[in-house]
Design a protein around this motif. Structure first.
Motif, short mmCIF file in Angstrom:
data_model
loop_
_atom_site.label_atom_id
_atom_site.label_comp_id
_atom_site.label_asym_id
_atom_site.label_seq_id
_atom_site.Cartn_x
_atom_site.Cartn_y
_atom_site.Cartn_z
N ALA A 194 47.82 7.78 -91.79
CA ALA A 194 47.28 9.13 -92.01
C ALA A 194 46.11 9.50 -91.07
N PRO A 195 45.10 8.62 -90.88
CA PRO A 195 44.00 9.02 -89.98
C PRO A 195 44.49 9.29 -88.56
N SER A 196 45.53 8.57 -88.13
CA SER A 196 46.06 8.78 -86.77
C SER A 196 46.75 10.14 -86.69
N ILE A 197 47.51 10.46 -87.73
CA ILE A 197 48.22 11.76 -87.74
C ILE A 197 47.18 12.89 -87.69
N GLU A 198 46.12 12.69 -88.46
CA GLU A 198 45.08 13.73 -88.53
C GLU A 198 44.40 13.91 -87.16
N ARG A 199 44.05 12.80 -86.53
CA ARG A 199 43.33 12.92 -85.25
C ARG A 199 44.25 13.49 -84.16
#
Ligand code: UGA
Length: 454
Positions: A181-186
């Protein structure tokens, strides 16, 4: 955002320029010092329409370096890997540059979370392999304090050479291969202006009127990697399909261009990538279809359709030479002019260009070959100095006295040739690009691919 792009080829340089244009602070990192020095002076190593204009506009916001330490990796939020993955003799991709990047990154990562995006076309499974390699390298440096927090995702690139910048500003989809999730967000934040299409378009590349938003598709990393191969193999197969129909059209008296038009009007088929002729070349279709066949074989599977697409494609390079010989007889000592040397128009790239194999075959059969291209002859002289071909920059000189002309790349320039001033000769149109009715009116004998008419 602070972004580092590793690799300054077509994908790396174009992506870096676009990301700088939409407001990011971008560092281009390449181990090739000469390329970096030239970029610092504002000199582009590649020919791509409009790239020079937009690059000029943003280069003051970009940094260029060969040194990972200078790239300030610990303070970088997103690292994009766009290094070359050339073919090995067995069809597998050569991961030397990727391994070098993994090692250097491992040595330079900081403690803050870093998103590593792979845009190089890599064998299926390489995302996980890359992540493991970086972990291995960081573990080996165990005297450093703090743990390294990073994630590798795949975001395959679909730009085409010759329209690289346009395809990057206005792509038809953005693929995010990760479930983190944090990768998708960034990543989504970085590409939001492209997704939303809310940036001010460069003057030289206005936004297509019907484009409102670019779809984002999120999937797992292996599927993202496979999508890239599947898309390229499908396009390559589509071209080979129409070319195989062209072979049939020649036999039965049909016209392949009419077939393409009639088929393409069906929206389920679509008219793009149905241009028949001497087939595909370039750094992608040949390499990626070979890699797909090799990967499948390793997994106990034969990719029969993709292999057939390759076979049809490479047979066309013989077809054109044979068609010439059929028209003018023995090629020994005959003067042949090639129009176009790059693998497609609007690029200076010669990788897997049909012109190379065709030149070799013509020279082997004794022909005296002169080649013209609007931009690719510099690379031809550099990479193919011993092909036995005379490279002629002046189009009228190249057409001074040929016995035959072979059109190999459909550059627009060739639509404006003043044929009245060209001596009578045989013209073989490998891209079905010229106005044959007019040429015949002028007395030329012409051949088009996939048509009995000649
Ligand atoms: C191709 C794909 O189109 C891109 O989506 C992909 O990102 C890229 O490979 C890559 O993997 O990096 P590219 O090779 O730059 O792009 O150029 P294309 O426009 O696809 O042309 C490839 C070859 O097919 C050229 O030799 C062209 O002359 C030939 N072609 C294309 C045809 O013979 N007929 C057609 O109808 C279309």
């Amino acid at each position: 955002m602070r972004v580092v792009v590793i690799g300054t080829g077509y994908v790396g340089l174009t992506t870096a320029t676009v990301l700088a244009y939409i407001g990011n602070s971008v560092t281009c990192l390449d181990t090739n010092a000469e390329k970096i020095n030239r970029l610092k002076q504002g000199i582009l190593p590649i020919h791509e329409p409009h790239l020079d204009e937009v690059f000029d506009q943003v280069r003051h916001k970009m940094c260029f370096t060969t040194d990972y330490a200078q790239a300030d990796i610990p303070n970088t939020e997103v690292i994009i890997i766009a290094v070359g993955t050339p073919s090995l003799p067995d069809g597998d991709a050569d991961l030397t540059y990727l391994t070098q990047a993994a090692e250097s990154l491992a040595q330079n990562l900081g403690e803050a979370f870093t998103l590593i995006v792979n845009k190089s076309t890599v064998p299926i499974g390489t995302g996980k392999w890359l992540e493991d390699r970086i972990h291995d390298f960081t573990d080996a440096l165990d005297d450093r304090p703090g743990k390294r927090d990073f994630n590798v995702i795949s975001s395959p690139e679909f730009l085409s050479q010759g329209s690289a910048l346009r395809d990057s500003f206005y792509p038809n989809r953005i693929i995010i291969g990760t479930q983190h999730a944090p990768s998708i967000e960034r990543f989504s934040k970085l590409f939001e202006p492209i997704h939303k299409q809310n940036f001010v378009s460069p003057k030289c590349l206005p936004r297509p009127e019907d484009l409102q938003e670019v779809p984002i598709f999120v999937c797992d990393v292996i599927s993202a990697e496979t999508i890239k191969y599947a898309a390229n193999a499908f396009l390559a197969t589509k071209i080979s399909f129409i070319n195989e129909m062209g072979y049939l059209a020649q036999k039965v008296g049909a016209d392949v261009d009419a077939l393409a038009k009639g088929m393409g009007l069906d929206p389920r088929i679509g008219s793009r990538f149905l241009n028949a002729g001497i087939g595909w070349g370039g750094s992608c279709f040949g390499k990626d279809t070979a890699a797909l066949v090799a990967t499948a074989r390793k997994n106990g599977l034969e990719m029969r359709i993709v292999q057939a697409a390759r076979d049809v494609n490479y047979s066309l390079r013989q077809w054109i030479v044979n068609a010439l010989q059929e028209k003018i007889g023995d090629l020994n000592g005959r003067r042949v002019t090639l129009l176009g040397f790059s693998f497609k128009p609007n690029t200076d790239d010669l990788r897997d260009a049909p012109s190379i194999d065709i030149s070799k075959e013509l020279v082997k059969r004794g022909a005296i070959v002169t080649a013209h291209d609007p931009v690719a002859l510099k690379n031809a002289r550099l990479y193919y100095p011993d092909l036995g071909v005379v490279y002629e920059d002046d189009l009228s000189k190249a057409l001074e006295n040929p016995e035959a002309v072979l059109l190999l790349t459909e550059w627009q320039d060739y639509l404006h040739i003043d044929w009245q001033n060209v001596p009578q000769c045989v013209i073989i149109d490998g891209r079905n690009h010229l106005d044959h009715a007019r040429l015949r009116d002028l007395g030329f004998e012409t051949v088009r691919f996939g048509s009995k008419q000649s």
